[in-house]
Design an enzyme around this catalytic site. Structure first.
Site, PDB file in Angstrom:
ATOM      1  N   ASN A 109      33.778  32.202  32.398  1.00 60.18           N
ATOM      2  CA  ASN A 109      35.068  32.871  32.243  1.00 60.18           C
ATOM      3  C   ASN A 109      35.949  32.509  33.425  1.00 60.18           C
ATOM      4  O   ASN A 109      35.459  32.263  34.522  1.00 60.18           O
ATOM      5  CB  ASN A 109      34.877  34.394  32.212  1.00 60.18           C
ATOM      6  CG  ASN A 109      36.191  35.136  32.040  1.00 60.18           C
ATOM      7  OD1 ASN A 109      37.028  34.755  31.209  1.00 60.18           O
ATOM      8  ND2 ASN A 109      36.400  36.191  32.821  1.00 60.18           N
ATOM      9  N   HIS A 111      39.082  34.112  35.651  1.00 64.12           N
ATOM     10  CA  HIS A 111      39.732  35.399  35.917  1.00 64.12           C
ATOM     11  C   HIS A 111      40.791  35.185  36.998  1.00 64.12           C
ATOM     12  O   HIS A 111      40.511  34.522  38.005  1.00 64.12           O
ATOM     13  CB  HIS A 111      38.698  36.435  36.361  1.00 64.12           C
ATOM     14  CG  HIS A 111      39.305  37.789  36.553  1.00 64.12           C
ATOM     15  ND1 HIS A 111      39.677  38.592  35.499  1.00 64.12           N
ATOM     16  CD2 HIS A 111      39.647  38.465  37.677  1.00 64.12           C
ATOM     17  CE1 HIS A 111      40.197  39.712  35.961  1.00 64.12           C
ATOM     18  NE2 HIS A 111      40.195  39.656  37.280  1.00 64.12           N
ATOM     19  N   SER A 138      39.203  32.756  39.875  1.00 59.30           N
ATOM     20  CA  SER A 138      37.755  32.557  39.959  1.00 59.30           C
ATOM     21  C   SER A 138      37.218  32.118  38.609  1.00 59.30           C
ATOM     22  O   SER A 138      37.651  32.628  37.574  1.00 59.30           O
ATOM     23  CB  SER A 138      37.045  33.870  40.333  1.00 59.30           C
ATOM     24  OG  SER A 138      37.575  34.440  41.503  1.00 59.30           O
ATOM     25  N   ASP A 147      33.881  40.942  34.357  1.00 52.17           N
ATOM     26  CA  ASP A 147      34.395  40.135  35.466  1.00 52.17           C
ATOM     27  C   ASP A 147      33.430  40.104  36.644  1.00 52.17           C
ATOM     28  O   ASP A 147      33.828  40.199  37.809  1.00 52.17           O
ATOM     29  CB  ASP A 147      35.787  40.632  35.899  1.00 52.17           C
ATOM     30  CG  ASP A 147      36.790  40.520  34.766  1.00 52.17           C
ATOM     31  OD1 ASP A 147      36.636  39.623  33.928  1.00 52.17           O
ATOM     32  OD2 ASP A 147      37.726  41.342  34.720  1.00 52.17           O
TER      33      ASP A 147
END
Ligand code: GAR
Length: 198
Positions: A109, A111, A138, A147
């Protein structure tokens, strides 16, 4: 060499998705196999289709609070695409531990903050409100915690006098478009050494 198959989950414009798609050429160890959206109207779907990448959408709205039922539908095209790696790129639905565990260790992911700071939403406004001198983005492995998960790369930008959430977001986004492809390329080669820029 057989390429790693990459599925990308989106919810919106998909600028990070486009950066990932456009990076997977030449000697890159991966190729896209699916772009999957939680929003049938997501602008990113057209951009992926225009690049010849298979697309699918599962509208989250009919499922309301029933995350498990939504995820069961989301899982169908994802499993059918047989991805080795799943990249969340502006995917704005929270995924359950059940869903994540199916892909754990191969799900990434991006973020828009320097995690562990500012998990969740409105990251740029929160960095400004805190008076931070720097901000950034990040890329991390996805775990059941929102997250969270091992950091695979971070890029820092300065916060400038007069910044608004919009100007700061734009500065971070430029770095997102560099960082995510760089991390994916390494990850697809089995290298999880974090990248630190700035
Ligand atoms: C990006 O800034 C991404 O980091 C962020 O949403 C934006 C999507 O833009 N993701 C999150 O906030 C995840 N919680 P894009 O659709 O143009 O890539």
């Amino acid at each position: 060499m057989s390429h790693k198959r990459v599925a990308i989950l989106i919810s919106g414009g998909g600028s990070n998705m486009v950066a990932l798609l456009d990076s997977m050429i030449g000697d890159h160890p991966a190729r896209p196999c699916l772009v999957l959206s939680s929003e049938p109207e997501a602008a990113g779907l057209d951009k992926a289709a225009a690049r010849g990448v298979p697309v699918a959408a599962v509208d989250h709205r009919p499922f309301r609070a029933d995350r498990a039922a939504f995820e069961a539908e989301l899982m169908k095209p994802l499993i059918a695409a047989r991805p080795d790696i799943v990249c969340c790129a502006g995917f704005m639905r929270i995924l359950t531990g059940d869903f994540v565990s199916r892909w754990q260790g191969r799900m990434l992911n991006i973020h828009p903050s320097l995690l562990p700071k500012y998990k969740g939403l409105n990251t740029h406004a929160r960095a400004l409100a805190a008076g931070d001198g720097e901000h950034g983005c990040s890329v991390h492995e996805v775990t059941a915690e929102l997250d969270d998960g091992p950091i695979l790369g971070q890029a820092r930008v300065p916060v400038l006098n007069g910044d608004t959430p919009e100007t700061l977001a734009a500065r971070v986004l430029v770095q997102e478009h560099r960082l995510y492809p760089a991390v994916l390329r390494r990850f697809a080669m089995g290298d999880r050494t974090p990248i630190h820029w700035g």
